[in-house]
Design a protein around this motif. Structure first.
Motif, PDB file in Angstrom:
ATOM      1  N   ALA A  33       0.818  -1.213   0.000  1.00 52.89           N
ATOM      2  CA  ALA A  33       0.000   0.000   0.000  1.00 52.89           C
ATOM      3  C   ALA A  33       0.850   1.260   0.000  1.00 52.89           C
ATOM      4  O   ALA A  33       0.494   2.260  -0.623  1.00 52.89           O
ATOM      5  CB  ALA A  33      -0.948  -0.014   1.200  1.00 52.89           C
ATOM      6  N   GLU A  34       1.997   1.214   0.685  1.00 49.25           N
ATOM      7  CA  GLU A  34       2.861   2.400   0.729  1.00 49.25           C
ATOM      8  C   GLU A  34       3.453   2.733  -0.639  1.00 49.25           C
ATOM      9  O   GLU A  34       3.949   3.833  -0.854  1.00 49.25           O
ATOM     10  CB  GLU A  34       3.984   2.209   1.766  1.00 49.25           C
ATOM     11  N   GLN A  35       3.363   1.792  -1.578  1.00 53.60           N
ATOM     12  CA  GLN A  35       3.900   2.021  -2.918  1.00 53.60           C
ATOM     13  C   GLN A  35       2.826   2.494  -3.888  1.00 53.60           C
ATOM     14  O   GLN A  35       3.076   2.638  -5.069  1.00 53.60           O
ATOM     15  CB  GLN A  35       4.540   0.737  -3.450  1.00 53.60           C
ATOM     16  N   GLY A  36       1.632   2.736  -3.387  1.00 55.94           N
ATOM     17  CA  GLY A  36       0.529   3.129  -4.257  1.00 55.94           C
ATOM     18  C   GLY A  36      -0.187   1.900  -4.785  1.00 55.94           C
ATOM     19  O   GLY A  36       0.182   0.778  -4.475  1.00 55.94           O
ATOM     20  N   PRO A  37      -1.210   2.122  -5.593  1.00 53.55           N
ATOM     21  CA  PRO A  37      -1.978   0.993  -6.094  1.00 53.55           C
ATOM     22  C   PRO A  37      -1.157   0.128  -7.054  1.00 53.55           C
ATOM     23  O   PRO A  37      -0.277   0.629  -7.760  1.00 53.55           O
ATOM     24  CB  PRO A  37      -3.155   1.648  -6.811  1.00 53.55           C
ATOM     25  N   ALA A  38      -1.473  -1.133  -7.061  1.00 57.26           N
ATOM     26  CA  ALA A  38      -0.800  -2.055  -7.978  1.00 57.26           C
ATOM     27  C   ALA A  38      -1.143  -1.681  -9.413  1.00 57.26           C
ATOM     28  O   ALA A  38      -2.271  -1.284  -9.705  1.00 57.26           O
ATOM     29  CB  ALA A  38      -1.238  -3.479  -7.688  1.00 57.26           C
ATOM     30  N   PRO A  39      -0.187  -1.807 -10.312  1.00 55.25           N
ATOM     31  CA  PRO A  39      -0.484  -1.524 -11.718  1.00 55.25           C
ATOM     32  C   PRO A  39      -1.384  -2.620 -12.300  1.00 55.25           C
ATOM     33  O   PRO A  39      -1.496  -3.704 -11.740  1.00 55.25           O
ATOM     34  CB  PRO A  39       0.906  -1.541 -12.375  1.00 55.25           C
ATOM     35  N   ASP A  40      -2.001  -2.327 -13.400  1.00 52.22           N
ATOM     36  CA  ASP A  40      -2.862  -3.280 -14.089  1.00 52.22           C
ATOM     37  C   ASP A  40      -1.988  -4.197 -14.945  1.00 52.22           C
ATOM     38  O   ASP A  40      -1.579  -3.831 -16.047  1.00 52.22           O
ATOM     39  CB  ASP A  40      -3.876  -2.518 -14.947  1.00 52.22           C
ATOM     40  N   ALA A  41      -1.704  -5.379 -14.421  1.00 52.00           N
ATOM     41  CA  ALA A  41      -0.811  -6.309 -15.120  1.00 52.00           C
ATOM     42  C   ALA A  41      -1.358  -6.674 -16.495  1.00 52.00           C
ATOM     43  O   ALA A  41      -0.599  -6.779 -17.462  1.00 52.00           O
ATOM     44  CB  ALA A  41      -0.598  -7.560 -14.279  1.00 52.00           C
ATOM     45  N   LYS A  42      -2.658  -6.838 -16.599  1.00 47.08           N
ATOM     46  CA  LYS A  42      -3.248  -7.258 -17.882  1.00 47.08           C
ATOM     47  C   LYS A  42      -3.147  -6.158 -18.934  1.00 47.08           C
ATOM     48  O   LYS A  42      -3.133  -6.443 -20.126  1.00 47.08           O
ATOM     49  CB  LYS A  42      -4.672  -7.734 -17.675  1.00 47.08           C
ATOM     50  N   ALA A  43      -3.065  -4.898 -18.501  1.00 50.26           N
ATOM     51  CA  ALA A  43      -2.886  -3.803 -19.455  1.00 50.26           C
ATOM     52  C   ALA A  43      -1.409  -3.653 -19.844  1.00 50.26           C
ATOM     53  O   ALA A  43      -1.101  -3.291 -20.976  1.00 50.26           O
ATOM     54  CB  ALA A  43      -3.402  -2.498 -18.863  1.00 50.26           C
ATOM     55  N   LEU A  44      -0.515  -3.931 -18.896  1.00 48.31           N
ATOM     56  CA  LEU A  44       0.921  -3.778 -19.164  1.00 48.31           C
ATOM     57  C   LEU A  44       1.515  -4.968 -19.900  1.00 48.31           C
ATOM     58  O   LEU A  44       2.464  -4.819 -20.667  1.00 48.31           O
ATOM     59  CB  LEU A  44       1.681  -3.529 -17.857  1.00 48.31           C
ATOM     60  N   ILE A  45       0.977  -6.151 -19.652  1.00 46.11           N
ATOM     61  CA  ILE A  45       1.433  -7.343 -20.379  1.00 46.11           C
ATOM     62  C   ILE A  45       0.529  -7.452 -21.609  1.00 46.11           C
ATOM     63  O   ILE A  45      -0.520  -8.085 -21.583  1.00 46.11           O
ATOM     64  CB  ILE A  45       1.384  -8.596 -19.481  1.00 46.11           C
ATOM     65  N   THR A  46       0.947  -6.776 -22.640  1.00 51.98           N
ATOM     66  CA  THR A  46       0.147  -6.602 -23.850  1.00 51.98           C
ATOM     67  C   THR A  46       0.137  -7.874 -24.704  1.00 51.98           C
ATOM     68  O   THR A  46       1.014  -8.737 -24.558  1.00 51.98           O
ATOM     69  CB  THR A  46       0.723  -5.457 -24.702  1.00 51.98           C
ATOM     70  N   PRO A  47      -0.825  -7.977 -25.617  1.00 53.60           N
ATOM     71  CA  PRO A  47      -0.815  -9.106 -26.554  1.00 53.60           C
ATOM     72  C   PRO A  47       0.502  -9.191 -27.341  1.00 53.60           C
ATOM     73  O   PRO A  47       0.982 -10.286 -27.620  1.00 53.60           O
ATOM     74  CB  PRO A  47      -2.006  -8.814 -27.480  1.00 53.60           C
ATOM     75  N   ALA A  48       1.101  -8.055 -27.666  1.00 51.20           N
ATOM     76  CA  ALA A  48       2.381  -8.064 -28.377  1.00 51.20           C
ATOM     77  C   ALA A  48       3.485  -8.675 -27.507  1.00 51.20           C
ATOM     78  O   ALA A  48       4.338  -9.417 -28.005  1.00 51.20           O
ATOM     79  CB  ALA A  48       2.767  -6.647 -28.798  1.00 51.20           C
ATOM     80  N   MET A  49       3.475  -8.373 -26.196  1.00 49.31           N
ATOM     81  CA  MET A  49       4.461  -8.939 -25.281  1.00 49.31           C
ATOM     82  C   MET A  49       4.260 -10.451 -25.163  1.00 49.31           C
ATOM     83  O   MET A  49       5.233 -11.211 -25.163  1.00 49.31           O
ATOM     84  CB  MET A  49       4.369  -8.287 -23.905  1.00 49.31           C
ATOM     85  N   VAL A  50       3.002 -10.881 -25.087  1.00 50.40           N
ATOM     86  CA  VAL A  50       2.701 -12.315 -25.014  1.00 50.40           C
ATOM     87  C   VAL A  50       3.187 -13.000 -26.290  1.00 50.40           C
ATOM     88  O   VAL A  50       3.838 -14.049 -26.241  1.00 50.40           O
ATOM     89  CB  VAL A  50       1.192 -12.561 -24.788  1.00 50.40           C
TER      90      VAL A  50
END
Length: 189
Positions: A7-24
């Protein structure tokens, strides 16, 4: 040390948005290679008929070796050609991939870029939500805060297939540095 709640680091990023279809697609491309298939299929042939007690014994040996001076199972796994290849792929990512490992059809490690906590992944979501599901299965796990490296991480997991592209032979996990993925997305690269 990885903490699920940071929590002290802020909200968790959206992994599904950051791990894009191109990255997969990119991760699948460098894993869909002969060295991966040959290594996984060879281990499937060697370990395919293991009983659960034998799998548990290998996993126990791995966990004990993590704390021991002598590490025959870990050394054999980390020095095999697949592990060398996966280490190169991790290095090639220039910080985007934190860890990469490949599992056989039992969920046992075949090769990896660094020492995992255990040898058997078959009891974990990374395996259970990919290999038994089918050849196209992809599972992106929840982000976790890595307090040692001060980064957000998430695992991209997917089924590995034989050369025919339809027969599942194992699974792969690519641990993504979400902090770096977000930086690259913001920079447009």
């Amino acid at each position: 040390m990885v903490h699920a709640n940071a929590a002290e680091q802020g909200p968790a990023p959206d992994a599904k948005a950051l791990i894009t279809p191109a990255m997969v697609a990119d991760a699948r491309a460098w894993v869909d290679t002969e060295i991966v298939r040959v290594s996984v299929e060879a281990q499937n042939g060697r370990y395919g008929a293991l009983q659960q007690a034998e799998i548990d014994a290998l996993d126990k040996q791995w966990r004990e070796e993590r704390e021991a001076a002598d590490k025959p199972l870990i050394a054999a796994t980390l020095s095999n050609p697949l592990s060398v290849y996966l280490s190169r792929m991790q290095g090639r990512s220039v910080g985007l991939y934190v860890e990469i490992f490949v599992m056989d059809d039992n969920g046992l490690n075949v090769g990896q870029s660094s020492i995992t906590g255990d040898f058997w992944q078959g009891d974990e979501a990374k395996f259970q939500k990919t290999f038994p599901v089918g050849p196209d299965a992809v599972f992106i796990d929840e982000p976790e805060w890595d307090d040692d490296f001060k980064i957000w991480r998430a695992q991209l997991n997917y089924t590995l297939t034989a050369e025919d592209g339809t027969t599942p032979i194992g699974a792969a996990t690519v641990e993504v540095n979400l902090t770096e993925a977000a930086r690259r997305q913001a920079a447009g690269s």
